[in-house]
Enzyme design. Sequence first.
Site, short mmCIF file in Angstrom:
data_model
loop_
_atom_site.label_atom_id
_atom_site.label_comp_id
_atom_site.label_asym_id
_atom_site.label_seq_id
_atom_site.Cartn_x
_atom_site.Cartn_y
_atom_site.Cartn_z
N GLY A 62 1.02 9.43 -1.04
CA GLY A 62 1.79 8.33 -0.46
C GLY A 62 0.90 7.23 0.09
O GLY A 62 1.33 6.09 0.26
N ARG A 107 10.74 -6.17 1.62
CA ARG A 107 11.90 -5.27 1.78
C ARG A 107 12.93 -5.74 2.79
O ARG A 107 14.13 -5.55 2.57
CB ARG A 107 11.41 -3.88 2.20
CG ARG A 107 10.69 -3.15 1.10
CD ARG A 107 10.22 -1.81 1.60
NE ARG A 107 9.28 -1.21 0.67
CZ ARG A 107 8.36 -0.32 1.03
NH1 ARG A 107 8.28 0.08 2.29
NH2 ARG A 107 7.54 0.17 0.14
N LYS A 123 9.97 1.53 9.34
CA LYS A 123 10.45 1.19 7.99
C LYS A 123 11.60 2.10 7.59
O LYS A 123 12.61 1.65 7.07
CB LYS A 123 9.31 1.37 6.97
CG LYS A 123 8.35 0.22 6.90
CD LYS A 123 7.44 0.40 5.70
CE LYS A 123 6.01 0.40 6.12
NZ LYS A 123 5.09 0.75 5.03
N ASN A 158 7.05 11.54 -4.30
CA ASN A 158 6.94 10.19 -3.72
C ASN A 158 6.45 9.16 -4.72
O ASN A 158 6.74 7.97 -4.58
CB ASN A 158 5.99 10.22 -2.51
CG ASN A 158 4.68 10.90 -2.82
OD1 ASN A 158 4.66 12.13 -2.99
ND2 ASN A 158 3.61 10.16 -2.91
N GLN A 216 4.78 14.28 4.87
CA GLN A 216 4.48 13.41 3.73
C GLN A 216 3.11 13.69 3.11
O GLN A 216 2.12 13.89 3.80
CB GLN A 216 4.57 11.94 4.17
CG GLN A 216 5.95 11.59 4.67
CD GLN A 216 6.12 10.12 5.05
OE1 GLN A 216 6.83 9.83 5.99
NE2 GLN A 216 5.48 9.21 4.34
N ARG A 224 1.95 13.39 8.37
CA ARG A 224 1.19 13.50 7.12
C ARG A 224 0.68 14.93 7.00
O ARG A 224 0.15 15.49 7.98
CB ARG A 224 0.00 12.53 7.17
CG ARG A 224 -0.77 12.43 5.89
CD ARG A 224 -0.05 11.69 4.81
NE ARG A 224 0.11 10.28 5.11
CZ ARG A 224 0.85 9.45 4.38
NH1 ARG A 224 1.51 9.87 3.33
NH2 ARG A 224 0.96 8.18 4.73
N HIS A 277 7.01 14.48 -0.84
CA HIS A 277 7.37 14.36 0.57
C HIS A 277 8.53 15.32 0.86
O HIS A 277 9.51 15.37 0.11
CB HIS A 277 7.84 12.94 0.89
CG HIS A 277 6.76 11.90 0.84
ND1 HIS A 277 5.43 12.18 0.65
CD2 HIS A 277 6.84 10.55 0.97
CE1 HIS A 277 4.73 11.05 0.67
NE2 HIS A 277 5.56 10.05 0.85
N SER A 290 -11.39 -3.65 -11.46
CA SER A 290 -10.95 -2.93 -12.66
C SER A 290 -10.86 -3.81 -13.90
O SER A 290 -10.44 -3.33 -14.96
CB SER A 290 -9.56 -2.32 -12.42
OG SER A 290 -9.54 -1.61 -11.23
N CYS A 338 8.80 5.30 0.19
CA CYS A 338 9.05 6.55 -0.55
C CYS A 338 9.92 7.55 0.21
O CYS A 338 10.83 8.15 -0.37
CB CYS A 338 7.73 7.19 -0.97
SG CYS A 338 6.38 6.97 0.20
N VAL A 367 0.63 4.63 -7.89
CA VAL A 367 1.99 4.27 -8.33
C VAL A 367 1.93 3.63 -9.72
O VAL A 367 2.72 3.95 -10.61
CB VAL A 367 2.67 3.32 -7.33
CG1 VAL A 367 4.02 2.85 -7.85
CG2 VAL A 367 2.85 4.00 -5.97
N1 NAP Z 1 1.93 5.96 -3.14
C1 NAP Z 1 3.23 6.02 -2.90
O1 NAP Z 1 3.85 7.10 -2.85
C2 NAP Z 1 4.01 4.75 -2.69
C3 NAP Z 1 5.41 4.84 -2.58
C4 NAP Z 1 6.14 3.67 -2.38
C5 NAP Z 1 5.47 2.48 -2.31
N2 NAP Z 1 4.11 2.41 -2.41
C6 NAP Z 1 3.48 1.10 -2.33
O2 NAP Z 1 2.93 0.78 -3.61
C7 NAP Z 1 1.75 0.01 -3.45
C8 NAP Z 1 0.59 0.67 -4.18
O3 NAP Z 1 0.39 1.97 -3.67
P1 NAP Z 1 -0.58 3.03 -4.39
O4 NAP Z 1 -0.34 4.30 -3.66
O5 NAP Z 1 -0.42 2.98 -5.87
O6 NAP Z 1 -2.04 2.44 -3.99
P2 NAP Z 1 -3.44 2.61 -4.72
O7 NAP Z 1 -3.53 3.90 -5.43
O8 NAP Z 1 -4.45 2.30 -3.69
O9 NAP Z 1 -3.45 1.43 -5.83
C9 NAP Z 1 -3.51 0.06 -5.50
C10 NAP Z 1 -3.47 -0.77 -6.76
O10 NAP Z 1 -3.45 -2.15 -6.38
C11 NAP Z 1 -4.51 -2.83 -7.07
N3 NAP Z 1 -4.99 -3.95 -6.28
C12 NAP Z 1 -5.58 -3.92 -5.05
N4 NAP Z 1 -5.89 -5.16 -4.66
C13 NAP Z 1 -5.50 -6.00 -5.65
C14 NAP Z 1 -5.56 -7.40 -5.83
N5 NAP Z 1 -6.09 -8.21 -4.93
N6 NAP Z 1 -5.06 -7.92 -6.98
C15 NAP Z 1 -4.51 -7.12 -7.92
N7 NAP Z 1 -4.42 -5.78 -7.79
C16 NAP Z 1 -4.92 -5.22 -6.67
C17 NAP Z 1 -5.56 -1.75 -7.26
O11 NAP Z 1 -6.46 -2.16 -8.27
P3 NAP Z 1 -7.98 -1.59 -8.34
O12 NAP Z 1 -7.88 -0.25 -9.01
O13 NAP Z 1 -8.66 -2.61 -9.17
O14 NAP Z 1 -8.49 -1.51 -6.95
C18 NAP Z 1 -4.67 -0.59 -7.68
O15 NAP Z 1 -4.25 -0.75 -9.02
C19 NAP Z 1 1.54 -0.13 -1.94
O16 NAP Z 1 2.12 -1.34 -1.52
C20 NAP Z 1 2.32 1.04 -1.36
O17 NAP Z 1 2.77 0.78 -0.07
C21 NAP Z 1 3.37 3.52 -2.60
#
Ligand code: NAP
Length: 337
Positions: free
Chosen positions: A153, A93, A208, A310, A149, A230, A237, A34, A122, A8
């Site tokens: 996601g 939320r 949710k 999504n 989905q 999934r 999605h 990172s 999403c 995201v």
């Molecule tokens: N993917 C979707 O379609 C979607 C849609 C709606 C909402 N969301 C929500 O958005 C959030 C992120 O989803 P994503 O799909 O982008 O996940 P992701 O690809 O796993 O990315 C997670 C991000 O969070 C960072 N992170 C993890 N632990 C951390 C910490 N302790 N302090 C600071 N940063 C940290 C990670 O950094 P590193 O790279 O350093 O590990 C990475 O930048 C989740 O809450 C998810 O539920 C996702």
Amino acid sequence: MVGATGAVGTTILEVMRERAFAADEIVPFASERSAGRTLAHGDTELTVQVLSPDAIQGFDLALFSAGSATSEEWGPRFSEAGAVVVDNSSYWRTHDDVPLVVSEVNPEALDSHRGIVANPNCSTAQMVVALKPIQKAVGIERLVVSTYQSVSGTGQKAVEELRGQAQAVLAGTEVPGAAMYPHQIAFNVLPQVETFKEGDDYTTEERKMMRETRKILGAEDLPISATCARVPVYIGHSESVNVQTKSPLSADECRELLQGTPGLQVIDAPGEGLYPTAIDAAGQDDVLVGRIRQDPSHERCLNMWVVGDNLRKGAALNAVQVAELIVERGLLRSARV
Ligand SMILES: NC(=O)c1ccc[n+]([C@@H]2O[C@H](COP(=O)([O-])OP(=O)(O)OC[C@H]3O[C@@H](n4cnc5c(N)ncnc54)[C@H](OP(=O)(O)O)[C@@H]3O)[C@@H](O)[C@H]2O)c1
């Protein structure tokens, strides 16, 4: 931006560039893994930082996509430091004092924010864009939704899991075991998105969808039944939505109603093979709707197929649109003082 390196987070940066989001400075935060990494942003490079009490001072807006635990801990801290937080995680939320906003659907909810605004899940975000005009025109009595989905996601690691498994299946080599999902996702369909809490036979994703849809549509008693699956798709999605309306609405009337709605595109000539697919939606800002048809089992029911990216309307795009609205409506902390 907190979670800037994730699925995201990287899309938020992309959307900000595309929309020429006016910011004096963008600071990417992620985990210690990172720290120091650089992220390209137009002509500049942004250096990833680690969250600390000092590093979070002086921001007007904080866009979070780093999971619930980080949002729970650092959301209020950014807010106390003067920022308005737009959070993609599920943590805030359903809190009563946190508006849950989809930019085209309930922007007015932003006016009451107290420092944190939530972005919906999403599958909910794309669905309510299609439902709002119907609710406004004829009312909604009941919803039944089934989702298909994509793996993005779940985040970056799940995309890699699908890729690795699919390559192994096609190469005829040993398929890597499931890590992000309870079963192999490549060439499979899993009737489980997220987890089952003890004693509940609906998943947390399904709960949710039901709760968040009611909150965004301002319809606390709306009966909704959701089944979330999934599928081995990278981005996008897809949803089969059955809408029971309060007053009659024909499929043609519904098509006409949705055609003029911002953020939506109707693609609906199934005889010519024209209907939305996940591949069409990937990379697109609009939510795509097709297969609009009368439900033969009920005179006030329509079926439709709703598809969205999504990572965009389901997360990054909506977060940036909400941030834009916060600025436009004078809802930044600095603007309110
Ligand atoms: N993917 C979707 O379609 C979607 C849609 C709606 C909402 N969301 C929500 O958005 C959030 C992120 O989803 P994503 O799909 O982008 O996940 P992701 O690809 O796993 O990315 C997670 C991000 O969070 C960072 N992170 C993890 N632990 C951390 C910490 N302790 N302090 C600071 N940063 C940290 C990670 O950094 P590193 O790279 O350093 O590990 C990475 O930048 C989740 O809450 C998810 O539920 C996702």
